[in-house]
Write a protein that holds these residues in place. Structure first.
Motif, PDB file in Angstrom:
ATOM      1  N   GLY A  56       0.819  -1.206   0.000  1.00  0.00           N
ATOM      2  CA  GLY A  56       0.000   0.000   0.000  1.00  0.00           C
ATOM      3  C   GLY A  56       0.852   1.254   0.000  1.00  0.00           C
ATOM      4  O   GLY A  56       2.040   1.242  -0.376  1.00  0.00           O
ATOM      5  N   PHE A  57       0.248   2.349   0.530  1.00  0.00           N
ATOM      6  CA  PHE A  57       0.927   3.641   0.439  1.00  0.00           C
ATOM      7  C   PHE A  57       2.123   3.729   1.367  1.00  0.00           C
ATOM      8  O   PHE A  57       3.140   4.332   1.023  1.00  0.00           O
ATOM      9  N   ASP A  58       2.038   3.169   2.563  1.00  0.00           N
ATOM     10  CA  ASP A  58       3.064   3.388   3.591  1.00  0.00           C
ATOM     11  C   ASP A  58       4.047   2.223   3.649  1.00  0.00           C
ATOM     12  O   ASP A  58       4.383   1.723   4.720  1.00  0.00           O
ATOM     13  N   ALA A  70       6.768   4.467  -7.866  1.00  0.00           N
ATOM     14  CA  ALA A  70       5.627   4.299  -6.964  1.00  0.00           C
ATOM     15  C   ALA A  70       5.610   5.347  -5.859  1.00  0.00           C
ATOM     16  O   ALA A  70       4.737   5.292  -4.977  1.00  0.00           O
ATOM     17  N   GLY A  71       6.527   6.320  -5.893  1.00  0.00           N
ATOM     18  CA  GLY A  71       6.534   7.402  -4.916  1.00  0.00           C
ATOM     19  C   GLY A  71       7.264   7.056  -3.628  1.00  0.00           C
ATOM     20  O   GLY A  71       7.027   7.684  -2.583  1.00  0.00           O
ATOM     21  N   MET A  86      12.013   9.940   8.274  1.00  0.00           N
ATOM     22  CA  MET A  86      12.029   8.558   7.791  1.00  0.00           C
ATOM     23  C   MET A  86      10.637   7.935   7.806  1.00  0.00           C
ATOM     24  O   MET A  86      10.490   6.721   7.651  1.00  0.00           O
ATOM     25  N   THR A  87       9.611   8.758   7.975  1.00  0.00           N
ATOM     26  CA  THR A  87       8.248   8.247   7.935  1.00  0.00           C
ATOM     27  C   THR A  87       7.757   8.197   6.492  1.00  0.00           C
ATOM     28  O   THR A  87       8.420   8.684   5.584  1.00  0.00           O
ATOM     29  N   GLY A  88       6.593   7.646   6.313  1.00  0.00           N
ATOM     30  CA  GLY A  88       6.023   7.526   4.972  1.00  0.00           C
ATOM     31  C   GLY A  88       6.662   6.368   4.223  1.00  0.00           C
ATOM     32  O   GLY A  88       7.432   5.558   4.788  1.00  0.00           O
ATOM     33  N   PRO A  89       6.384   6.268   2.916  1.00  0.00           N
ATOM     34  CA  PRO A  89       6.973   5.195   2.108  1.00  0.00           C
ATOM     35  C   PRO A  89       8.474   5.426   1.910  1.00  0.00           C
ATOM     36  O   PRO A  89       8.882   6.446   1.339  1.00  0.00           O
ATOM     37  N   VAL A  90       9.290   4.493   2.428  1.00  0.00           N
ATOM     38  CA  VAL A  90      10.748   4.653   2.421  1.00  0.00           C
ATOM     39  C   VAL A  90      11.386   3.331   2.001  1.00  0.00           C
ATOM     40  O   VAL A  90      10.933   2.245   2.382  1.00  0.00           O
TER      41      VAL A  90
END
Length: 401
Positions: A247-249, A321-322, A340-344
């Motif tokens: 998913g996104f994260d 994919a961002g 470092m949060t979010g999609p990494v």
């Protein structure tokens, strides 16, 4: 020159000078009445041989033959009683026969101990024809190596899972089928093992109890904790499938050319605790999911998908994919100074070298761990754990799961 006349009184020699000193009768005994008389004289005629006695150079007298026969009989009795095996009949001197020769055989043609008479082969097999290979000796129970070394090991055709945590995770996650379980027959039934047996029964997995020595011989890792399982290989999704599932994260860890299995296993174990969506390793370079990697991962490989794909191609898909790319390097920014949060996606190098320049060029930021005491770098699995759990800390600080 004339010979001096013999002495008188019966103490002199008889007509023959070759006679023994003491008078003997025919056959080698003392002459009748041959005891010494008063005054030390010999009986009449006691100094010479009886008429008809053996001449010089002839065979031994009868008494010598009797003596030889007595020695032969004594040697035969000793041979039968096992005191001195190998003496032949007659016992003629110490060098007459070598030890271990059978009775009645002379020279090099004698038999070895344990051979049947006539030179045949043991077990009534008869002599081996020329050109026939020797038969292998049958191994008796006492000759087998300790721990059942002579018994064949059970075949393991799929993945080998060693350890209670690894087997339990495979049964719980159900990402692959467990085919068979071998259990130490003397294992103590604790809570963990009871759970494993219940899960195995529910999944209809056969459980076989065997001696621990055989488990030791089956083990590849050397640490099986009394249980080894055979399982199908883990499914390997593609990077595209992993992005869709996360998913996104999503959180991804890419490891380049890890040569030590324990390092890759430790990365997978930390990845499970840090909530990593997938671990990506090169297609050919570095280690894969070996039994040691899975054992060190302690079930991490059962939960975290491991993808083998070219790292440059994987980074390109992640960026589309961002997903932000963070490459680890000792000259980078401290992780607590970066978001470092979010999609990494976190990129780590191997043991002998860091992240390659080609992969660094694809990174959105370079992250490093400040070190004191003049230390240049950390182990790759330690660096991975520090960076992964810094992300976990930041998410927890923001109140995100």
């Amino acid at each position: 020159m004339s010979r001096p006349p013999p002495r008188r009184g019966g103490g002199g020699r008889g007509p023959s000078d070759d006679a023994p000193k003491r008078g003997r009768s025919e056959g080698g005994g003392r002459a009748e009445g041959g005891d010494r008389k008063a005054g030390g004289g010999r009986p009449e005629g006691g100094g010479g041989r009886a008429k008809g006695g053996p001449a010089a150079g002839a065979a031994r007298p009868e008494r010598a033959r009797n003596f030889g026969e007595g020695v032969g009989r004594a040697a035969e009795r000793k041979s039968r009683s096992g005191e001195r095996p190998g003496r032949n009949d007659g016992g003629e001197g110490r060098g007459s026969e070598r030890p271990g020769r059978a009775e009645g055989l002379e020279g090099r043609g004698g038999e070895r101990p344990g051979r049947p008479p006539g030179g045949g082969r043991p077990d009534d097999r008869g002599p081996r024809p020329m050109g026939e290979p020797r038969r292998a000796r049958e191994v008796s129970g006492s000759d087998r190596p300790k721990g059942g070394g002579a018994e064949p090991l059970p075949p393991v055709r799929g993945d080998r899972l060693e350890g209670r945590n690894v087997v339990e995770e495979a049964l719980v996650r159900k990402r692959r089928k467990v085919l068979h379980i071998w259990l130490d027959a003397a294992a103590r039934l604790d809570e963990k093992l009871s759970t494993v047996l219940e899960l195995a029964a529910a999944a209809h997995v056969p459980v076989e109890t065997i001696e621990r020595a055989r488990l030791d011989r089956m083990s590849v890792t050397g640490v099986h904790n009394g249980i080894i399982a055979e399982a199908e290989g883990l499914p390997q999704p593609s990077v595209k499938e992993a992005i869709a599932a996360a998913g996104f994260d999503g959180f991804y860890v890419l490891v380049d050319e890890v040569q030590y299995e324990h390092n890759l296993g430790a990365v997978l174990r930390s990845a499970l605790g840090a909530g990593v969506s997938a671990v990506i390793i090169p297609t050919e370079r570095g280690k894969g999911l070996t039994p040691i990697v899975q054992r060190v991962a302690m079930g991490g490989a059962e939960a975290v998908p491991v993808i083998r794909e070219g790292l440059s191609s994987a980074l390109a898909q992640l960026q589309r994919a961002g997903v932000r790319i963070l490459a680890a390097d000792m000259d980078g920014v401290a992780p607590w100074d970066l978001d470092m949060t979010g999609p990494v996606a976190l990129v780590l190098g191997g043991e002998d070298k860091g992240v390659s320049d080609a992969l660094k060029k694809r990174a959105d930021a370079i992250v490093g761990i400040p070190l004191a005491g003049g230390l240049q770098s950390l182990n790759v699995s330690v660096s991975a754990a520090v960076l992964m759990f810094e992300r976990v800390r930041q998410l927890a600080q923001r109140g995100e799961p």
